[in-house]
Write a protein that holds these residues in place. Structure first.
Motif, PDB file in Angstrom:
ATOM      1  N   ILE A  11       0.825  -1.198   0.000  1.00  0.00           N
ATOM      2  CA  ILE A  11       0.000   0.000   0.000  1.00  0.00           C
ATOM      3  C   ILE A  11       0.863   1.252   0.000  1.00  0.00           C
ATOM      4  N   GLY A  12       1.867   1.300   0.905  1.00  0.00           N
ATOM      5  CA  GLY A  12       2.730   2.472   0.980  1.00  0.00           C
ATOM      6  C   GLY A  12       3.443   2.722  -0.335  1.00  0.00           C
ATOM      7  N   LEU A  13       3.947   1.660  -0.946  1.00  0.00           N
ATOM      8  CA  LEU A  13       4.669   1.786  -2.210  1.00  0.00           C
ATOM      9  C   LEU A  13       3.750   2.294  -3.319  1.00  0.00           C
ATOM     10  N   GLU A  49      16.119  -2.215  -2.073  1.00  0.00           N
ATOM     11  CA  GLU A  49      16.001  -2.806  -0.732  1.00  0.00           C
ATOM     12  C   GLU A  49      14.625  -2.611  -0.116  1.00  0.00           C
ATOM     13  N   TYR A  50      13.724  -1.918  -0.802  1.00  0.00           N
ATOM     14  CA  TYR A  50      12.440  -1.563  -0.193  1.00  0.00           C
ATOM     15  C   TYR A  50      11.656  -2.773   0.329  1.00  0.00           C
ATOM     16  N   PRO A  51      11.523  -3.876  -0.427  1.00  0.00           N
ATOM     17  CA  PRO A  51      10.782  -5.023   0.113  1.00  0.00           C
ATOM     18  C   PRO A  51      11.379  -5.552   1.415  1.00  0.00           C
ATOM     19  N   TYR A  52      12.715  -5.596   1.485  1.00  0.00           N
ATOM     20  CA  TYR A  52      13.380  -6.053   2.705  1.00  0.00           C
ATOM     21  C   TYR A  52      13.176  -5.064   3.852  1.00  0.00           C
ATOM     22  N   VAL A  53      13.269  -3.759   3.549  1.00  0.00           N
ATOM     23  CA  VAL A  53      13.156  -2.729   4.581  1.00  0.00           C
ATOM     24  C   VAL A  53      11.763  -2.738   5.204  1.00  0.00           C
ATOM     25  N   LYS A  54      10.746  -3.086   4.427  1.00  0.00           N
ATOM     26  CA  LYS A  54       9.393  -3.160   4.983  1.00  0.00           C
ATOM     27  C   LYS A  54       9.299  -4.212   6.087  1.00  0.00           C
ATOM     28  N   VAL A  55      10.088  -5.259   5.973  1.00  0.00           N
ATOM     29  CA  VAL A  55      10.114  -6.269   7.033  1.00  0.00           C
ATOM     30  C   VAL A  55      10.755  -5.677   8.290  1.00  0.00           C
ATOM     31  N   LEU A  56      11.842  -4.934   8.102  1.00  0.00           N
ATOM     32  CA  LEU A  56      12.494  -4.287   9.238  1.00  0.00           C
ATOM     33  C   LEU A  56      11.536  -3.373   9.980  1.00  0.00           C
ATOM     34  N   ALA A  57      10.668  -2.706   9.241  1.00  0.00           N
ATOM     35  CA  ALA A  57       9.773  -1.709   9.816  1.00  0.00           C
ATOM     36  C   ALA A  57       8.507  -2.318  10.410  1.00  0.00           C
ATOM     37  N   ASN A 251       6.849   5.708   5.463  1.00  0.00           N
ATOM     38  CA  ASN A 251       7.911   5.709   4.462  1.00  0.00           C
ATOM     39  C   ASN A 251       9.033   6.701   4.751  1.00  0.00           C
ATOM     40  N   ASP A 252       8.672   7.888   5.238  1.00  0.00           N
ATOM     41  CA  ASP A 252       9.701   8.909   5.421  1.00  0.00           C
ATOM     42  C   ASP A 252      10.724   8.535   6.482  1.00  0.00           C
ATOM     43  N   PHE A 253      10.321   7.760   7.492  1.00  0.00           N
ATOM     44  CA  PHE A 253      11.221   7.389   8.585  1.00  0.00           C
ATOM     45  C   PHE A 253      12.428   6.600   8.087  1.00  0.00           C
ATOM     46  N   LEU A 254      12.264   5.839   7.030  1.00  0.00           N
ATOM     47  CA  LEU A 254      13.363   5.044   6.488  1.00  0.00           C
ATOM     48  C   LEU A 254      14.545   5.924   6.094  1.00  0.00           C
ATOM     49  N   ASN A 255      14.253   7.178   5.751  1.00  0.00           N
ATOM     50  CA  ASN A 255      15.267   8.097   5.248  1.00  0.00           C
ATOM     51  C   ASN A 255      15.779   9.075   6.302  1.00  0.00           C
TER      52      ASN A 255
END
Length: 329
Positions: A11-13, A49-57, A251-255
């Protein structure tokens, strides 16, 4: 009662692509910086890396069945609270333990990391620096029923510490830090090492070093509890040390790179666990001081600040904690 959820969908993507910007792109980062002035965004992850980062989050999951009632602690609010506080400075004998930034790597184990980090800090603090025992996130991750690499529940982690105990152990391949080290290397060389998610390893009731006995390496906590609200959370940290907090991730927190984080969009990814170790004021903006578990290359050398007093990203709903049972180890 708690209501925690994890969102492993795109959804975010999809929302981000409606305006033609990938959540990890330079253009998206520039847009974040144009929307506010309290914090700065920058590159922490590569686009693929976005699919992987979503797991981290998304390391906090909703427990199965009925939610357990957790003891609530209320402190005397007549006590003075300083304008700023940093647990590393308040307990200098324990600064090396409190200041350790870990890396959960390719596993959604933030719930175990934030718990193990806070437990380690509190063992040192409440032993007046005599016990610098690092609590093993690996043991908690693999041997408790609190969760795994697909997320977990913080209150269950602290309850497990109280009822079953957790052995010592620290970073990847570090047998000098206790019984069980973490099973994954760090992700310092993004994106080549951490593009794929891994499953939860089996529980092994054995220390990495054969000279150590698993049972003898157990640490224990007293009954776990929760604290809610800005002032109560400050008093808890002031008296007893760092705590495990949960927050919604957008999403913004990743950056995030520096400054006092505030949410600039509504692209929700999941719920994440982090360690809260202090607070302060920066350029007139109140903040919480937090330690993340995405290694030292993320944010401010692994740390971040988040707006305080407004329940930003749900950070002030509650924190989980417990005191060490020093008589048991």
């Amino acid at each position: 009662m708690k209501s925690l959820c994890v969102l492993f969908v795109a959804i975010g993507l999809a929302s981000a692509f409606k305006i033609g910007l990938h959540p990890l792109s330079d253009e998206y980062i520039a847009e974040i910086n144009s929307k506010q002035s309290t914090w700065r965004a920058g590159r922490n992850f590569e686009v693929d890396e976005y699919p992987y980062v979503k797991v981290l989050a998304s390391g906090i999951k909703k427990p199965n069945g009925l939610l357990k009632q957790v003891k609530k602690i209320v402190h005397d609010e007549n006590e003075d609270i300083p304008e700023s506080f940093d647990a590393r400075e308040a307990w200098p004998k324990c600064a090396d333990v409190i200041g350790m930034i870990r890396d959960q790597s390719r596993c959604g184990s933030c719930w175990a990391f934030a718990a193990a980090e806070s437990m380690s800090d509190r063992i040192c603090i409440h032993s007046n620096g005599e016990k610098k025992t690092i609590v093993s996130a690996q043991d908690l991750l693999t041997c408790s029923s609190a969760g795994g690499c697909r997320g977990g529940n913080p209150s269950d982690a602290w309850e497990y510490w109280h009822e079953q105990g957790i052995v010592s152990g620290g970073l990847y391949n570090r047998t000098d830090q206790g019984c069980k080290s973490y099973f994954l290397p760090t992700c310092d060389d993004h994106p080549t090492q951490c593009t794929e998610y891994v499953g939860t390893p089996e529980c092994v009731e054995q220390c990495d070093d054969a000279s150590l006995t698993y049972k003898d390496q157990k640490t224990y906590g007293l009954e776990n509890y929760e604290v809610s609200g800005e002032q109560q959370m400050q008093l808890e940290i002031l008296k007893n040390g760092p705590v495990e907090a949960t927050m919604d991730v957008f999403n913004d927190f990743l950056n995030y790179k520096s400054g006092v984080y505030q949410v600039t969009n509504s692209h929700y990814l999941g719920t994440h666990a982090v360690k809260m170790l202090g607070w302060g004021v920066e350029n007139g903006v109140k903040y919480w001081l937090m330690a993340n578990s995405w290694n030292e290359r993320w944010g401010e050398a692994g740390y971040f600040k988040i707006l305080r007093g407004h329940n930003e990203a749900g950070i002030e709903l509650w924190v989980d904690a417990g005191l060490p049972d020093l008589g048991k180890f």
